[in-house]
Design a protein around this motif. Sequence first.
Motif, PDB file in Angstrom:
ATOM      1  N   GLU A 340       3.646  11.133  -7.864  1.00 36.24           N
ATOM      2  CA  GLU A 340       4.022  10.667  -6.622  1.00 36.24           C
ATOM      3  C   GLU A 340       2.798   9.590  -6.127  1.00 36.24           C
ATOM      4  OE1 GLU A 340       5.996  11.564  -2.575  1.00 36.24           O
ATOM      5  OE2 GLU A 340       4.044  12.738  -2.946  1.00 36.24           O
ATOM      6  N   GLU A 343       2.882   6.637  -8.148  1.00 36.50           N
ATOM      7  CA  GLU A 343       3.848   5.505  -7.859  1.00 36.50           C
ATOM      8  C   GLU A 343       3.701   4.605  -6.691  1.00 36.50           C
ATOM      9  OE1 GLU A 343       7.227   8.131  -7.437  1.00 36.50           O
ATOM     10  OE2 GLU A 343       7.332   8.792  -9.581  1.00 36.50           O
ATOM     11  N   ARG A 344       2.886   5.358  -5.642  1.00 36.60           N
ATOM     12  CA  ARG A 344       2.542   4.698  -4.546  1.00 36.60           C
ATOM     13  C   ARG A 344       1.425   3.609  -4.739  1.00 36.60           C
ATOM     14  NH1 ARG A 344       4.847   7.375   0.104  1.00 36.60           N
ATOM     15  NH2 ARG A 344       3.184   7.133   1.521  1.00 36.60           N
ATOM     16  N   MET A 360      -2.416   5.831   0.580  1.00 37.73           N
ATOM     17  CA  MET A 360      -1.107   6.191  -0.124  1.00 37.73           C
ATOM     18  C   MET A 360      -0.817   7.758  -0.152  1.00 37.73           C
ATOM     19  SD  MET A 360       0.267   3.410  -0.575  1.00 37.73           S
ATOM     20  CE  MET A 360      -0.172   1.611  -0.004  1.00 37.73           C
ATOM     21  N   THR A 362       0.138  11.482   1.026  1.00 36.91           N
ATOM     22  CA  THR A 362       1.231  12.027   1.596  1.00 36.91           C
ATOM     23  C   THR A 362       0.645  13.402   1.888  1.00 36.91           C
ATOM     24  OG1 THR A 362       2.696  13.165  -0.121  1.00 36.91           O
ATOM     25  CG2 THR A 362       2.815  10.510   0.598  1.00 36.91           C
ATOM     26  N   TYR A 398       5.687   2.016 -10.931  1.00 35.01           N
ATOM     27  CA  TYR A 398       6.400   1.079  -9.905  1.00 35.01           C
ATOM     28  C   TYR A 398       8.121   1.376 -10.066  1.00 35.01           C
ATOM     29  CZ  TYR A 398       7.642  -2.377  -6.837  1.00 35.01           C
ATOM     30  OH  TYR A 398       7.909  -3.190  -5.390  1.00 35.01           O
ATOM     31  N   LEU A 401       9.081   4.532  -8.436  1.00 40.24           N
ATOM     32  CA  LEU A 401       8.900   4.328  -7.056  1.00 40.24           C
ATOM     33  C   LEU A 401      10.293   4.265  -6.077  1.00 40.24           C
ATOM     34  CD1 LEU A 401       7.064   4.654  -4.372  1.00 40.24           C
ATOM     35  CD2 LEU A 401       6.884   2.236  -4.843  1.00 40.24           C
ATOM     36  N   ASN A 403      11.005   4.604  -2.569  1.00 33.25           N
ATOM     37  CA  ASN A 403      10.803   4.037  -1.361  1.00 33.25           C
ATOM     38  C   ASN A 403       9.781   3.115  -1.251  1.00 33.25           C
ATOM     39  OD1 ASN A 403       8.597   5.944  -2.161  1.00 33.25           O
ATOM     40  ND2 ASN A 403       8.173   6.811  -0.211  1.00 33.25           N
ATOM     41  N   LYS A 404      10.246   1.918  -2.240  1.00 39.21           N
ATOM     42  CA  LYS A 404       9.409   0.754  -2.243  1.00 39.21           C
ATOM     43  C   LYS A 404       9.059   0.155  -0.974  1.00 39.21           C
ATOM     44  CE  LYS A 404      10.433  -0.367  -7.026  1.00 39.21           C
ATOM     45  NZ  LYS A 404      11.019   0.753  -7.501  1.00 39.21           N
ATOM     46  N   VAL A 407       6.403   2.282   0.947  1.00 43.31           N
ATOM     47  CA  VAL A 407       5.270   1.999   0.698  1.00 43.31           C
ATOM     48  C   VAL A 407       4.616   0.628   0.910  1.00 43.31           C
ATOM     49  CG1 VAL A 407       3.635   2.558  -1.381  1.00 43.31           C
ATOM     50  CG2 VAL A 407       5.608   4.000  -0.837  1.00 43.31           C
TER      51      VAL A 407
END
Length: 748
Positions: A340, A343-344, A360, A362, A398, A401, A403-404, A407
């Motif tokens: 994750e 990806e961010r 980035m 969480t 990417y 990902l 929730n582009k 982010v």
Amino acid sequence: MDKQYIAGGSGITAGGNVSFDDNSGQIAIGEYINQFNLENLSGKELAELIDTLNQKRKETANLRIASSYNPSILPDLPSRLREFVIENRVVELTQTLEYLQNHRVLLISGIGGVGKTTLARALVETIPANVPIPFWFDFNKNRNATLGDILEQLASYMNKPDIASFKPEGKDAGQDDINKLTAELSKREGVWLIFDNLETVLEGRNFHEEGIDQLFTSLRDSTHQARIIVTSRTLPVLKNGESLVDVIDEEKQELKGLNVNFGIDFLRKNGLDEVEPEKLEELVKGVEGHPLALKLLVKIVKKFGIKDALDDLSMYKGEKEDTIKKARRLFDKLAGDEKELLERIAVFRQPESMTALKKMFTDKTPKDALMKLIDSSLLETDCDGNYWLHPLVQEFSYDDLENKVEVHKLACEHYLSFPIPETRTKKEDVHPLIEAQYHACLAKEYDMAVAIIFSNNLNEDLDRWGNYRTLVDIYSDLLSDDSFKNPPLLSKMNIHSAVLGSLGLTYSKLGQVEKAIEYYEQGLVIARDIGDRLNEGKHLGNLAGAYRNLGQVEKAVEHYEQGLVIARNIGDKRSESNNLGNLGNAYFDFGQVEKATEYYEQALMIARDIGDRHGENTYLGNLGSAYYVLDQVEKATEYYEQALIIARDIGDKRGEGNHLENLGSAYYVLDQVEKATEYYEQALMIARDIGDKRGEGNRLGNLGNVYKNFNQVERAIEYYEQALKIATEIKNPRLFNICKENLEALKK
């Protein structure tokens, strides 16, 4: 036909003054001979050759050759990576060394992550000592590049402004301009042109821009002495149906992974030296020697064990997946709990700091996530505070990902947290704003993006420094793909209209006046539709300016007069003053200088009435220039001096510099040379302070004129050479030609 590919897709060319003896296997480079047998050339011997070439490049004669070109920015090639490529790609390197002796176009083709760019960069190490550093154009970093953009950079690289003469002529680049390039290439020996990531500008196998297709067609077919090296995942096909290279066997054409022996060597050197040779061989064959996949395998074996890794490869093989899919599966497995975060991080488009990466995180991000990513080689670092992802890892991350928007919004907030210098003199000073605007658009926060531009005067800074291509990018981000047909992205139509006008102005400064007119007219239609008389007047003024640039002064006057009527109808005194001033400029162009002064006087009166100090400053300067042309030079100096006082009062450094320069010219005509020199030098200092390269070049040229006319030849040459360098940098053909002619005359 003089174009080909090479099996393995790589190459060394020696460029000019090079011969290859098929019988002896000797390479003759420049004015010296290196004895090597190409069939059995080792990595050590190739490294020795490169070291010899580097030493030769330091010699005076070769420095002189290199200095005749403007440097091109090359991708970094750390010493460890350089050593790896030389050792593991020596076969491909030597094959193309032989191949490019007789061929011009080389295509390095292959799947993502196989090392096309790295190999092309390694080829640069092999250029002969008497060949300049190659021209490098990365389409991945210039995705919206046009033919004009490429020719503009080539003109700068080759110190040949004529190649980009379409710009000052106010037209789009075309075949005639390409012909100027190929004609120049035919005169020069040993030039290398490298075009990286060409697949970025392909739709399928065809070029999506006709001008770029024309460029590569000409580079392929015309007579010249350059070597063209292209990297691309896809084999390009030209509009005429022919391939950019003569493809005989596509299977052999592609750059493959490392051969088995080198792949095993790579695994051993990276910590798998205790694994049995047959298992290492199985690992290498399982991913076909793909460099990134091998790198991932090292970490998977260390983390899960050799049996687990081999089982995975066996399973993937059973599904008959290609190498990229295998690399993707290895990546997914290795990423684990840190996927994750990867990806961010993938939203960043350049190396970033630890602070950016932590933005980035969480609640679910493990505390040691970054260290694990570095240890697993999924996150790269230079150990100097910069972190980035391998391009293929970034692509994988990417894509996944979800929730582009969220982010990208975080990335925007990160860049907006940076303090911006109060005094900004270069693009790097506003880099955080550029990135914030980019991420705001990808977060679909278009109103925020437009506020970032205009609230921070980012547009004014980039315009002042001549970063017009960046301005095109940031304005285009605010518009839908087809802004002439699709609904606007911005919530307010008047702002949308203003952005169209701003984009038009930028294209005008890029010399694409016809394209600018399209945007002005589109903005004008919207302004009229919504009853926005203010923007209607502005678009009319911009259209007038465009027609004036095209030499259609009567049409320009017509539009200025329409704008003047609107300004008076809505009581917009500032716009009324602007239109009067512009009408003065138009009549100045007509040679009706007395009539121009009438308009300048009216504009000046209104500016004073409404307290518009900027306008007053401008019109006083214009009146000075009018009287200068009318040979009333003393009266001209009075206006220039009044304008200078106001410019200093209001902090208009650009205006101050212009008035000082004009005063220098006036006093020069009045034979007060010391005073003229003093004003030119003050103007030069201001241009340098504010990053006004055009003004700096002009003032250096003026100082050159002064010293030339007083027979101070050495000082004149010094100033002309500085001006010539800037003229080349900013693509100013007029200044370039003047300085070049004067330098040639002085050096005779």
